[in-house]
Structure formats: C-alpha cells, structure tokens
Design a protein around this motif. Sequence first.
Motif, PDB file in Angstrom:
ATOM      1  N   LEU A   1     -15.549   9.729   5.083  1.00 55.70           N
ATOM      2  CA  LEU A   1     -14.655   8.595   5.307  1.00 55.70           C
ATOM      3  C   LEU A   1     -13.540   8.980   6.277  1.00 55.70           C
ATOM      4  CD1 LEU A   1     -13.830   5.697   4.664  1.00 55.70           C
ATOM      5  CD2 LEU A   1     -12.615   6.568   2.646  1.00 55.70           C
ATOM      6  N   ARG A   2     -13.003  10.167   6.104  1.00 58.02           N
ATOM      7  CA  ARG A   2     -11.952  10.645   7.012  1.00 58.02           C
ATOM      8  C   ARG A   2     -12.487  10.741   8.447  1.00 58.02           C
ATOM      9  NH1 ARG A   2      -7.257  12.971   5.841  1.00 58.02           N
ATOM     10  NH2 ARG A   2      -7.884  13.543   3.738  1.00 58.02           N
ATOM     11  N   GLU A   3     -13.708  11.262   8.592  1.00 59.94           N
ATOM     12  CA  GLU A   3     -14.310  11.399   9.926  1.00 59.94           C
ATOM     13  C   GLU A   3     -14.617  10.026  10.529  1.00 59.94           C
ATOM     14  OE1 GLU A   3     -15.718  12.952  13.446  1.00 59.94           O
ATOM     15  OE2 GLU A   3     -14.441  13.863  11.922  1.00 59.94           O
TER      16      GLU A   3
ATOM     17  N   ASP B   1      -6.576   8.376  -1.095  1.00 63.47           N
ATOM     18  CA  ASP B   1      -5.602   9.409  -1.440  1.00 63.47           C
ATOM     19  C   ASP B   1      -5.667  10.439  -0.316  1.00 63.47           C
ATOM     20  OD1 ASP B   1      -4.708  12.018  -2.340  1.00 63.47           O
ATOM     21  OD2 ASP B   1      -4.630  11.178  -4.362  1.00 63.47           O
ATOM     22  N   SER B   2      -4.568  10.651   0.385  1.00 65.16           N
ATOM     23  CA  SER B   2      -4.596  11.491   1.591  1.00 65.16           C
ATOM     24  C   SER B   2      -5.067  12.920   1.347  1.00 65.16           C
ATOM     25  CB  SER B   2      -3.227  11.494   2.274  1.00 65.16           C
ATOM     26  OG  SER B   2      -2.234  11.940   1.391  1.00 65.16           O
ATOM     27  N   GLU B   3      -4.894  13.424   0.144  1.00 66.70           N
ATOM     28  CA  GLU B   3      -5.324  14.794  -0.143  1.00 66.70           C
ATOM     29  C   GLU B   3      -6.776  14.869  -0.603  1.00 66.70           C
ATOM     30  OE1 GLU B   3      -2.602  16.947  -2.605  1.00 66.70           O
ATOM     31  OE2 GLU B   3      -0.873  16.182  -1.481  1.00 66.70           O
TER      32      GLU B   3
ATOM     33  N   THR C   1       0.852  -1.183   0.000  1.00 67.76           N
ATOM     34  CA  THR C   1       0.000   0.000   0.000  1.00 67.76           C
ATOM     35  C   THR C   1       0.891   1.238   0.000  1.00 67.76           C
ATOM     36  OG1 THR C   1      -1.962   1.006   1.037  1.00 67.76           O
ATOM     37  CG2 THR C   1      -0.252   0.188   2.527  1.00 67.76           C
ATOM     38  N   SER C   2       0.361   2.331  -0.438  1.00 68.86           N
ATOM     39  CA  SER C   2       1.135   3.569  -0.549  1.00 68.86           C
ATOM     40  C   SER C   2       1.592   4.064   0.818  1.00 68.86           C
ATOM     41  CB  SER C   2       0.284   4.650  -1.217  1.00 68.86           C
ATOM     42  OG  SER C   2       0.953   5.896  -1.172  1.00 68.86           O
ATOM     43  N   GLU C   3       2.831   4.504   0.863  1.00 70.48           N
ATOM     44  CA  GLU C   3       3.385   5.047   2.093  1.00 70.48           C
ATOM     45  C   GLU C   3       2.770   6.388   2.474  1.00 70.48           C
ATOM     46  OE1 GLU C   3       5.773   6.694  -1.267  1.00 70.48           O
ATOM     47  OE2 GLU C   3       4.888   4.758  -0.802  1.00 70.48           O
ATOM     48  N   SER C   4       2.090   7.037   1.539  1.00 66.76           N
ATOM     49  CA  SER C   4       1.507   8.351   1.829  1.00 66.76           C
ATOM     50  C   SER C   4       0.078   8.263   2.387  1.00 66.76           C
ATOM     51  CB  SER C   4       1.513   9.215   0.564  1.00 66.76           C
ATOM     52  OG  SER C   4       0.679   8.631  -0.420  1.00 66.76           O
TER      53      SER C   4
END
Length: 188
Positions: free
Chosen positions: A127-129, A119-121, A15-18
């Motif tokens: 979903l973030r909440e 994608d973190s940005e 998975t992506s490190e970011s």
Amino acid sequence: RHIPIKNQIIIPQTTSESREYIPFGFLNNKIVVQQSAQVIYDAEPYVLGFLSSKIHLIWVKAVGGKHESRIRYSPSLCYNTFPFPEITATQKQELEKHAYRILDEREKHTEKTLAQLYDSENMPKGLREAHHQLDIAVEQCYRSKPFESDEDRLEYLFKLYEQMISEENTKGTLFEMEPKVKKKAKKK
C-alpha cells in the motif's frame, strides 16, 4: 438530495494528523453515505488519485481546518481550492491505474480497518509503494522536475492558486474581453 449515478468518492470529515495519506474511498452508486462523511458524486477515478496523493494532503494541512489536533477536511476549503492542473487523457489513465492499485492493495488486507492500514508506522509495504507510485505520477502532472521538499510543493501550489484566483477574478469582466477601438466622431 444527491444521488450518485455511477460512483462516489467518500471523504472523511476528520483524519489523523499523523497519517501520510488521507484514506478516501471509492464507492459504487448503491451505497448510501451518512452525514458523518462527505461525498463527491460521479467523479472520474483519476480524481481519487489526486485526492489520495501526498501533495493533496500537504494542501489540506495548510488550508483546511482542525478538530482538536486532527485534520478536518472541508470541501469548500480543501477540494474547491486545490489547484488541479490541466492534464492529458494519458495522464488521467495513469492516475486512474494508480488509484485502482491503491484500492487493490487495501483489498489484500480486508481484516484491517482503514485506521490500521493508514497507521504511518504499520502501513503495509504494498500500500505504501502504491501511494508512492501515485505520488510520482501526480507530481509529474504539475512539473517534470521532482519537488525537493514539502515546502517546495506547497510554495508551488500557492503560486498556482494565486494564478487560478487571478484568472477567476477576470472572468466575465471587462478585463477578459478585448477592448474595442472607438471611432472618433467626425467634426462638422
């Protein structure tokens, strides 16, 4: 061959490190998972909650491997060594609720891939909440005082890991059993 009876948690090998979270999946027993992913068979849904948390990602980044710069998830290094605290039935239900909320939030964005959702940005706010609320619930399983930083979380996890290893090393040994008092032989 392993065949799930009820469900399965799918684990991406890399998975992506970011990413702020690893996008684990929760599947029914009808889906066949290919070799390119790993699986935990018939896990209770609260386990998905633990794995989907920030504290687990911090552990994975510290003890797991890498594929180029990406995170490589190894069940033997990441899952089997992760210090799960003993939790109550109420805490399990709470984590289950949060895990299902994350899955529900993903379903609201079926037009996006997991890569796009995580994608973190550009992660959807809902979903973030949902992940944030899960993080709070997971961390309260470890202690009531909030962690101050990722370093604080990792230090706490390594202390638990040391304790876990120490307890495991004494299982089935003389150190686990109570010493028996030997009676002195009578002199004749």
